[in-house]
Motif scaffolding. Sequence first.
Motif, short mmCIF file in Angstrom:
data_model
loop_
_atom_site.label_atom_id
_atom_site.label_comp_id
_atom_site.label_asym_id
_atom_site.label_seq_id
_atom_site.Cartn_x
_atom_site.Cartn_y
_atom_site.Cartn_z
N UNK A 1 33.76 43.85 43.69
CA UNK A 1 33.50 43.96 44.93
C UNK A 1 34.07 43.05 46.07
N UNK A 2 34.98 42.40 45.40
CA UNK A 2 35.52 41.24 46.14
C UNK A 2 34.32 39.95 46.59
N UNK A 3 33.17 39.94 45.89
CA UNK A 3 32.41 39.02 46.02
C UNK A 3 32.78 37.63 45.30
N UNK A 4 32.80 36.64 46.13
CA UNK A 4 33.13 35.50 45.46
C UNK A 4 31.94 34.75 44.77
N UNK B 1 18.74 36.62 38.32
CA UNK B 1 19.37 35.46 37.71
C UNK B 1 21.03 35.69 38.33
N UNK B 2 21.06 36.89 38.82
CA UNK B 2 22.54 37.00 39.31
C UNK B 2 22.79 36.10 40.58
N UNK B 3 21.67 35.85 41.53
CA UNK B 3 21.97 34.77 42.44
C UNK B 3 22.56 33.52 42.31
N UNK B 4 22.39 33.25 40.63
CA UNK B 4 22.98 32.02 40.24
C UNK B 4 24.44 31.81 40.68
N UNK B 5 24.86 33.25 40.53
CA UNK B 5 26.54 33.35 40.75
C UNK B 5 26.88 33.44 42.14
N UNK B 6 26.33 34.22 43.04
CA UNK B 6 26.30 34.58 44.37
C UNK B 6 25.92 33.33 45.48
N UNK B 7 24.71 32.87 45.32
CA UNK B 7 24.28 31.99 46.36
C UNK B 7 23.44 31.02 45.70
N UNK C 1 29.70 38.85 32.16
CA UNK C 1 29.99 40.47 32.57
C UNK C 1 29.50 40.47 34.09
N UNK C 2 28.47 39.90 34.31
CA UNK C 2 28.21 39.96 36.03
C UNK C 2 29.12 39.53 36.90
N UNK C 3 30.06 38.52 36.57
CA UNK C 3 30.92 37.98 37.35
C UNK C 3 32.27 39.07 37.62
N UNK C 4 32.42 39.58 36.19
CA UNK C 4 33.35 40.72 36.45
C UNK C 4 33.26 41.84 37.48
N UNK C 5 31.90 42.53 37.36
CA UNK C 5 31.37 43.26 38.41
C UNK C 5 31.51 42.99 39.71
N UNK C 6 30.89 41.81 39.76
CA UNK C 6 30.98 41.12 41.38
C UNK C 6 32.63 41.05 41.96
N UNK C 7 33.57 40.77 41.11
CA UNK C 7 34.88 40.74 41.33
C UNK C 7 35.48 41.70 41.84
#
Length: 327
Positions: A321-324, A99-105, A313-319
């Motif tokens: 890595x500089x991932x929008x 479900x992480x891809x709901x945040x990334x793509x 929580x996942x959004x913070x981890x992706x931040x």
Amino acid sequence: MPLISRRPLLLSVGAGLLPKHATAQPEIPDRTIRIMIGFTAGGGSDLVARAIAPAIQQRRSRTVTVEHRSGSAGLTMIEILRKAPPDGSIVGLLPSTVWLRRLTTPASFPVDPLMDLTPLGIIGTFEMAFCVSPDTNARTIEEYVKWVKEGPESRRRFGTAALQTFSQYFAQLIGQQYGVSLEPVPYNGTGPLSSDLAQGRIPAGCGGLASFVHQHRGAGLRILVTSGSVRNPVLPDVPTVVELGLENLQLVDWYAFFAPAALPPRLIAAWNRELIYAVERPDVRAQLTQYGLSVGVSKPDECSVRLASDLIRWRKLLDMLGIQTAN
């Protein structure tokens, strides 16, 4: 587009809403039961599904199959499940990281987990694991990083069971902390990845802990670190990110069963009871525990709450890595 819908959860509907004259609890359908997974054979999802399926089959005296519908990091299976008849005969087992891809793509992952599917319950939690091929001779993260920095660019490659999940990002977060940029190589599941690690065709890999426990014990690969806060009981020799001083990388994922969105409340309740029975069987619990899972079946609505919390929580981890991420 909202990441998770706010539709009222059906899951609070239980036996208390049945007519008073109804004494028998609803059951799952009296026909072949299909459990679908979104990855190839030999990975964590496959192992977990195959541990649970026989218990349901024995209890209900009906055929229970485990079917692989791999592709697009689980999306292929999800699309099949969302279009399946909502009669309780077809369910899917998914690791939360899909479900992480709901945040990334979100444009390429047009599935709302609470609008397009119905959660039936979390059946266990697990850590991510970063591992290496024995050919690296690395026994610690520090030794692995030294090996990478002293060699050619090809040493920076690592295998991931699914791009744009924590099978990719957890490894890259570790590399970032040690000043090395790791390059993901996509695999169609952790089964093929484990084989390549054992054969030395890829120097490192990342995925759910269950996928690598057996090979670690057999020296086919070496797990260097997990994403947990404390050492997993089945791998007392493997440190955690917390022990390495990387508390901000702590991550716990989970496996959950889902069904099509329109599944009636009585079948949601029936499936949750079925999962509790299967997972609480001593032989099944022991098997899942040996895969590194912390076993326990949640209520369906607890799955929904957990997912909403994890997305934050996942959004913070992706931040890091500089991932929008999507709003």
